[in-house]
Design an enzyme around this catalytic site. Structure first.
Site, PDB file in Angstrom:
ATOM      1  N   GLU A   1      -3.484   1.784  -5.479  1.00  0.00           N
ATOM      2  CA  GLU A   1      -3.430   3.044  -6.226  1.00  0.00           C
ATOM      3  C   GLU A   1      -2.142   3.237  -7.027  1.00  0.00           C
ATOM      4  O   GLU A   1      -1.538   4.319  -6.996  1.00  0.00           O
ATOM      5  CB  GLU A   1      -3.654   4.227  -5.279  1.00  0.00           C
TER       6      GLU A   1
ATOM      7  N   HIS B   1       0.857  -1.183   0.000  1.00  0.00           N
ATOM      8  CA  HIS B   1       0.000   0.000   0.000  1.00  0.00           C
ATOM      9  C   HIS B   1       0.901   1.244   0.000  1.00  0.00           C
ATOM     10  O   HIS B   1       1.017   1.944   1.004  1.00  0.00           O
ATOM     11  CB  HIS B   1      -0.891   0.002   1.247  1.00  0.00           C
TER      12      HIS B   1
END
Length: 597
Positions: free
Chosen positions: A306, A265
């Site tokens: 992301e 992450h």
């Protein structure tokens, strides 16, 4: 005369009807009166319903480690490290490549003001019933739609390792690219995550708190450098890190919580960030160590968080786009084809939908579509459609990105079982002031390479919704368009809202009682979810789940002031005590009312 009499008779009838209506209206008018006053009890103690435990699966999602271990590379060193900040670095000539001295050298340029108050895992305790009392009811003030969410809807909360764990230099963890945030040497006045909210040692209690409130899914990330401290393929694997996440997953299952695991992450190992051309090799090496051990118990995996916006806030060059795509695909293929895993795998995209500020202006429409190409098309086209990176991106001058080859497209295509997005809000788009074409030729322009201006103010001067402390807005009118764009453009099998949340303005300055009574966050989630239900039933969009950000108030990449958490954390009491916020109760309540039984 006959017509006149008929008209008069009809008028008489209508007059009688009108008189009757007036009489009825008079009858229904308020009946003002006096009576004796007595207090009415308006609150009651309703308690949260905990999860049934443990959770188990009919069949494992992959072979157990005893069988899968044969798939791991040979010759791997399994060890652990210990960082001593007072030790003197050994001369380079005397340092083994991956020895204890080399591990110490990884941290010589990083030290922190905050120190973790815990050094061992804290045993969980039962959540007191006094903490499980619902706040004052909002229904029927929040009227509920009659439509339901599917019985298998995935709902819960999310968090990430660097933002909540703390203990950056403990139990053999190596440095990541995020660790310079708030370090003493960086001198950037940001807040470091060396203490964070101490989830690394309080995870058992945190999971117990989710179960006590009845939250069935918990999405968390593994710290790559806790497993492979040096980050790169062929380097030693940290046994303490392996044992930690093994217990996190087992604790989830013990309490009835289903884990959703993200492999990284944003906290890429520093050594890997310096060698992105070999990302596939490094990432697969790490993923194999994790998946062979945990995959039998994990039904959902996320490779990268992301990555579509990592270019800009982590990396500076678009050339790494191919590396990210191929690294994701390598892990997907290894899991499905070599390990034989049956769980579902995805990659998580950031996306705040761009809308034309003026829908009648073609340049605004072009700007919105160009923005979507840059933020979603760059990875969504190859993965979901098997199509080339958008020409709008490839044709931007000086972007240092070449088209994918046919072989690369074939490798990447179809390597998700559903799409995951983080749609906190939408925004309006219009061209850069000097125009898109002019802007695109100037790579030093702050709007380059998309060259699109973004705003949350409508053309008529009104904000699109209620603003938060930063970033998010309560603007439910655009949720269906957000989902509709994803669904109809990329045509995935399903959409998981993997993050969404709201951080009320100046929340960090409020009292604890005021922080806990976070009505704005409740409104954000309720309005958002009502639109999700509408999108499912009226637009035919397969939204498979929604995971709230965040499980706790955490480090939002250098600041604890942007409080997205559904629970508060007292970072000054030495115990890091947590408190549920009212939005957490309302969030759970919404699903209990709207999941098909």
């Amino acid at each position: 005369m006959f017509l006149l009499n008929t008209f008069l008779a009809a008028a008489l009838v209508w007059g009688e009807l009108i008189d009757a209506l007036v009489a009825r209206t008079s009858f229904d008018a308020p009946n003002y009166r006096y009576s004796s006053f007595s207090y009415t009890q308006l609150t009651s103690n309703r308690y949260a319903t905990s999860l049934p435990s443990p959770v188990s699966f009919p069949t494992p999602f992959a072979p157990p480690f005893s069988e899968a271990s044969t798939l791991l590379p040979t010759g791997v060193t399994y060890t652990t490290y210990s960082f001593n900040p007072t030790a003197t670095a050994a001369p380079k000539s005397e340092t083994e490549q991956y020895g204890q001295e080399a591990y110490h050298d990884l941290w010589t340029t990083l030290s922190y003001t905050d120190a973790p108050p815990f050094t061992t895992t804290v045993s969980p305790s039962a959540v007191p019933s006094t903490e499980l009392v619902f706040p004052p009811a909002l229904t029927p003030f929040l009227a509920n739609p009659t439509k339901k969410l599917p019985a298998n809807f995935i709902w819960g909360v999310a968090g990430s390792a660097w933002q909540i764990e703390g203990g950056l230099q403990l139990e053999g963890r190596g440095p990541s690219v995020l660790d310079t945030t708030g370090s003493i040497q960086a001198n950037d006045s940001a807040t470091d995550s060396n203490a964070a909210v101490m989830n690394y040692f309080l995870y058992k209690q945190d999971i117990a708190r989710l179960a006590a409130l009845g939250v069935p899914y918990y999405s968390f990330s593994i710290s790559w450098t806790r497993i492979v401290p040096f980050g790169v393929a062929g380097s030693p694997v940290n046994t303490e890190g392996l044992a930690h996440y093994d217990d996190v997953i087992n604790t989830c299952l013990e309490y009835g919580v289903t884990p959703i695991v993200t492999l990284t992450h944003a906290d890429y190992p520093s050594s890997v960030a310096a060698d992105m051309g070999n990302l596939s090799t490094h990432f697969l090496y790490y993923a194999q160590q994790v998946m062979t051990r945990y995959a039998d118990r994990v039904p959902y995996w996320v490779t990268f968080n992301e990555p579509n916006i990592a270019i800009g806030y982590i990396f500076t060059d678009y050339s790494i786009l191919k590396d990210l795509l191929l690294a994701h695909a390598a892990v997907y293929h290894w899991y499905k084809e070599t390990l034989g895993g049956t769980a579902q795998i995805t990659i998580k995209f950031a996306n705040n939908l761009a809308l034309p500020l003026d829908s009648t202006n073609s340049t605004h429409l072009d700007s919105a579509l160009r923005y979507q190409d840059f933020i979603l098309g760059i990875m969504g086209n190859p993965i979901l459609l098997g199509e080339q990176i958008p020409s709008e991106v490839l044709n931007t001058p000086n972007i240092n990105l070449t088209a994918l080859t046919d072989e690369e497209l074939a490798t990447v295509k179809g390597t998700v079982d559903f799409i995951s997005i983080d749609p906190y809000v939408s925004q309006y788009a219009l061209p850069a002031p000097e125009g898109i074409e002019t802007c695109a030729t100037n790579s030093s322009n702050p709007l380059w390479p998309a060259c699109v201006s973004l705003t949350n103010v409508q053309s008529n001067g009104w904000l699109m919704g209620q603003a938060s402390n930063a970033y998010a807005y309560i603007a439910p009118q655009y949720v269906r368009q957000q989902l509709g764009y994803i669904w109809n453009t990329f045509r995935p099998k399903g959409i998981l809202v993997a993050e969404y949340g709201f951080n009320p303005f100046d929340d960090a300055k409020r009292s604890l009682d005021a922080q806990r009574y976070d009505l704005e966050r409740t409104l954000y989630y309720h309005f958002f979810l009502r639109e999700v239900i509408t999108a499912i039933h009226e637009d035919g969009i397969n939204v498979i789940g929604a995971l709230a950000w965040s499980v706790l108030d955490n480090n939002e990449f250098g600041s604890f002031d942007n409080m997205y958490g559904l629970q508060t954390v007292n970072r000054t009491d030495g115990r890091f005590e947590r408190h549920y916020k009212r939005s957490f109760f309302d969030y759970v309540d919404f699903f209990h009312q709207h999941i098909e039984s």
